[in-house]
Design an enzyme around this catalytic site. Structure first.
Site, PDB file in Angstrom:
ATOM      1  N   LYS A 111     -10.486  -2.820 -43.013  1.00 21.65           N
ATOM      2  CA  LYS A 111     -10.713  -3.681 -41.847  1.00 21.65           C
ATOM      3  C   LYS A 111     -10.170  -5.054 -42.186  1.00 21.65           C
ATOM      4  O   LYS A 111     -10.096  -5.426 -43.367  1.00 21.65           O
ATOM      5  CB  LYS A 111     -12.211  -3.781 -41.534  1.00 21.65           C
TER       6      LYS A 111
HETATM    7  P1  NAD Z   1     -12.815  -6.712 -27.022  1.00 23.21           P
HETATM    8  O1  NAD Z   1     -12.567  -8.027 -27.616  1.00 23.21           O
HETATM    9  O2  NAD Z   1     -11.710  -6.028 -26.281  1.00 23.21           O
HETATM   10  O3  NAD Z   1     -14.072  -6.751 -26.033  1.00 23.21           O
HETATM   11  C1  NAD Z   1     -15.316  -7.243 -26.401  1.00 23.21           C
HETATM   12  C2  NAD Z   1     -16.153  -7.389 -25.141  1.00 23.21           C
HETATM   13  O4  NAD Z   1     -17.469  -7.814 -25.510  1.00 23.21           O
HETATM   14  C3  NAD Z   1     -15.640  -8.445 -24.160  1.00 23.21           C
HETATM   15  O5  NAD Z   1     -15.841  -7.991 -22.851  1.00 23.21           O
HETATM   16  C4  NAD Z   1     -16.539  -9.657 -24.430  1.00 23.21           C
HETATM   17  O6  NAD Z   1     -16.646 -10.523 -23.320  1.00 23.21           O
HETATM   18  C5  NAD Z   1     -17.833  -8.938 -24.717  1.00 23.21           C
HETATM   19  N1  NAD Z   1     -18.798  -9.756 -25.457  1.00 23.21           N
HETATM   20  C6  NAD Z   1     -18.597 -10.567 -26.507  1.00 23.21           C
HETATM   21  N2  NAD Z   1     -19.742 -11.147 -26.898  1.00 23.21           N
HETATM   22  C7  NAD Z   1     -20.689 -10.667 -26.059  1.00 23.21           C
HETATM   23  C8  NAD Z   1     -22.075 -10.870 -25.928  1.00 23.21           C
HETATM   24  N3  NAD Z   1     -22.722 -11.706 -26.724  1.00 23.21           N
HETATM   25  N4  NAD Z   1     -22.739 -10.190 -24.953  1.00 23.21           N
HETATM   26  C9  NAD Z   1     -22.067  -9.350 -24.136  1.00 23.21           C
HETATM   27  N5  NAD Z   1     -20.775  -9.116 -24.208  1.00 23.21           N
HETATM   28  C10 NAD Z   1     -20.086  -9.768 -25.149  1.00 23.21           C
HETATM   29  O7  NAD Z   1     -13.327  -5.776 -28.223  1.00 23.21           O
HETATM   30  P2  NAD Z   1     -13.283  -4.197 -28.304  1.00 23.21           P
HETATM   31  O8  NAD Z   1     -12.015  -3.775 -28.936  1.00 23.21           O
HETATM   32  O9  NAD Z   1     -13.698  -3.631 -26.988  1.00 23.21           O
HETATM   33  O10 NAD Z   1     -14.397  -3.930 -29.414  1.00 23.21           O
HETATM   34  C11 NAD Z   1     -15.792  -3.944 -29.117  1.00 23.21           C
HETATM   35  C12 NAD Z   1     -16.549  -3.245 -30.233  1.00 23.21           C
HETATM   36  O11 NAD Z   1     -16.061  -1.907 -30.385  1.00 23.21           O
HETATM   37  C13 NAD Z   1     -16.424  -3.859 -31.626  1.00 23.21           C
HETATM   38  O12 NAD Z   1     -17.619  -3.659 -32.344  1.00 23.21           O
HETATM   39  C14 NAD Z   1     -15.312  -3.051 -32.268  1.00 23.21           C
HETATM   40  O13 NAD Z   1     -15.347  -3.078 -33.678  1.00 23.21           O
HETATM   41  C15 NAD Z   1     -15.649  -1.679 -31.729  1.00 23.21           C
HETATM   42  N6  NAD Z   1     -14.537  -0.729 -31.741  1.00 23.21           N
HETATM   43  C16 NAD Z   1     -13.365  -1.011 -31.125  1.00 23.21           C
HETATM   44  C17 NAD Z   1     -12.348  -0.056 -31.143  1.00 23.21           C
HETATM   45  C18 NAD Z   1     -11.045  -0.285 -30.408  1.00 23.21           C
HETATM   46  O14 NAD Z   1     -10.240   0.653 -30.356  1.00 23.21           O
HETATM   47  N7  NAD Z   1     -10.800  -1.443 -29.841  1.00 23.21           N
HETATM   48  C19 NAD Z   1     -12.529   1.160 -31.792  1.00 23.21           C
HETATM   49  C20 NAD Z   1     -13.761   1.422 -32.393  1.00 23.21           C
HETATM   50  C21 NAD Z   1     -14.757   0.468 -32.356  1.00 23.21           C
END
Ligand code: NAD
Length: 430
Positions: A111
């Site tokens: 990561k």
């Molecule tokens: P992103 O940046 O695209 O989206 C994050 C979302 O969370 C946004 O809508 C943001 O406004 C919201 N957010 C942030 N702080 C917040 C809060 N305090 N309360 C409510 N909403 C809040 O990120 P993502 O890629 O969607 O990743 C989200 C999670 O999923 C992370 O934990 C990441 O590690 C995990 N993840 C992502 C992927 C991927 O393919 N992108 C894969 C596996 C896991």
């Protein structure tokens, strides 16, 4: 020498290690294997000087942690967020090792992250930051070494800049150096929706074991980014009623079900979901406590914790985010009969399609979206079934009685079985 104190000061790292240790105890895992998995193989810290638009130089801190590569090249996302630190990145890297092992992928775990608020920087500042970060990492990454992907605060564009900078550094184009990149430069069909779609596939299975189905389910989703937004679209398409969603601006609720197409149009026009007219505003905290069939936290880690666990009413928690439920609260909810589908299972769809993307890049042969979605569905359903079968093993009879079916523990045991075998075969432990 990696400074263990720096890692253990991060709650997420501590929780991942507690999970590792409790699963190791149950399966009586080889002590040398566990000793090697407690610390990452390599942790890289870099400073990233960026010439800002006003000509100032600002230095940002960047991290890449390569946890384990017994099963294949290191693999894991890059996060841009102001609170990123070495311990958090190390915890997330370890989760990638366990996730890839559980899903049966030939990949290790890594990561990365930069301590930055991307919303506070201009596009050209983010591009400079990304290019310099990639240059610093270039001796350590590569399509058969370590393959980054998007995470919180990064996207397809970030990956395109990483790919281009790496090509400049090495003198040739290697499409498999990153995944989650645009289709025009070697990205895969279906990557954008993959984590959300995979999450919905695990919801389908979890609802099935609770004797119901997705087309009868009510769902609340925290986070409306790459994971949450696509989970909404896919769940809605299968007939679920998505009654609440949130982003950093706040949360909205409509018990009759949100019109997802209209909500996405509103978000595209207004950047955030706040003040969306066809729903009532609630707080992010209230969203987590709604009485729904499935709660899917898809934003950040630690949002379900000792403070709010007593108020959680959902029957199933599907962890779209990494580490959204703390170790303690996950155990408490299990004992209460809530089925917690853990991150290493529930959000595995992203890395599964990243793996497909990498395979396509290495073979220079590209698949249709239908092929990608079918293969993803098979892996997600197959992995859930594998974990569920293992939960019925006599090894878990007493624990299931005492604590309820703890899918986090059972998924970790399944993952560790594979890692343990591979590490012994490679002579890394004996
Ligand atoms: P992103 O940046 O695209 O989206 C994050 C979302 O969370 C946004 O809508 C943001 O406004 C919201 N957010 C942030 N702080 C917040 C809060 N305090 N309360 C409510 N909403 C809040 O990120 P993502 O890629 O969607 O990743 C989200 C999670 O999923 C992370 O934990 C990441 O590690 C995990 N993840 C992502 C992927 C991927 O393919 N992108 C894969 C596996 C896991």
């Amino acid at each position: 020498m990696i400074i263990e104190d720096e890692l253990t000061s991060a709650p997420l790292y501590r929780d991942v290690m507690r999970s590792l240790e409790s699963s190791a105890r149950i399966m009586n895992a080889n002590k040398n294997v566990i000793e090697r998995l407690r610390l990452p193989r390599r942790a890289i810290r870099v400073s990233i000087p960026v010439r800002m638009d006003d000509d100032r130089i600002q230095i940002f801190s960047g991290f890449r942690v390569q946890h384990n590569h017994t099963l294949g090249p290191f693999k894991g996302g890059i996060r841009y967020h102001p609170q990123v630190n070495m311990g958090e990145v190390a915890g997330l890297a370890a989760l990638m090792t366990f996730k890839n092992s559980l899903l049966g992928l030939p990949l290790g775990g890594a990561k990365g992250g930069v301590q930055v608020d991307p919303a506070a920087l201009s596009k050209s500042e983010i591009e400079s930051l990304t290019r310099r970060f990639t240059s610093e990492l270039s001796p350590f990454i590569g399509s058969d070494k370590d393959i980054p992907a998007p995470d919180v605060g990064t996207n397809e564009e970030t990956m395109a800049w990483m790919l281009d900078t790496y090509a400049l550094e090495t003198g040739y184009s290697q499409m498999g150096i990153v995944t989650g990149k645009p289709i025009e430069i070697g990205g895969s069909q279906g990557r954008l929706s993959s984590t959300g779609l995979g999450l919905v596939h695990t919801m389908e299975k979890a609802l099935e074991v609770k004797d119901t189905s997705i087309d009868r389910a009510t769902i609340a989703i925290q986070g409306f980014g790459k994971v949450g937004l696509h989970a909404c679209i896919e769940a809605h398409a299968l007939g679920a009623r998505v009654v609440a969603v949130s982003d950093i601006s706040g949360a909205i609720y409509n018990p009759r079900g949100l019109n997802i197409t209209d909500l996405i149009r509103y978000k595209d026009e207004n950047r955030f979901i706040k003040d969306y007219p066809n729903a009532e505003p609630i707080t992010n905290g209230e969203l987590l406590e709604l009485d729904v069939d499935v709660l899917a936290p898809c934003a950040l880690d630690g949002v379900i914790n000792e403070k709010n666990m007593h108020s959680i009413q959902a029957k199933i928690i599907a962890e779209g985010a990494n580490g959204p439920t703390t170790f303690e609260s996950s155990r408490y909810l299990n004992q209460k009969g809530v089925l917690v589908v853990p991150d290493i299972l529930a959000n595995g769809g992203g890395v599964v399609v990243s793996y497909f993307e990498w395979v396509q890049d290495v073979g220079w042969l590209f698949w249709t979206e239908k092929e990608v979605r079918t293969r993803l569905r098979n892996i997600m359903h197959g992995t859930f079934d594998k974990v569920w079968r293992l939960s019925e093993d006599p090894l878990f009879t007493d624990i299931n009685k005492k604590n309820g079916k703890d899918l986090r523990l059972i998924s970790m045991v399944s993952s560790l079985h594979r890692l343990e075998k591979a590490m012994k075969l490679r002579g890394q432990a004996w």
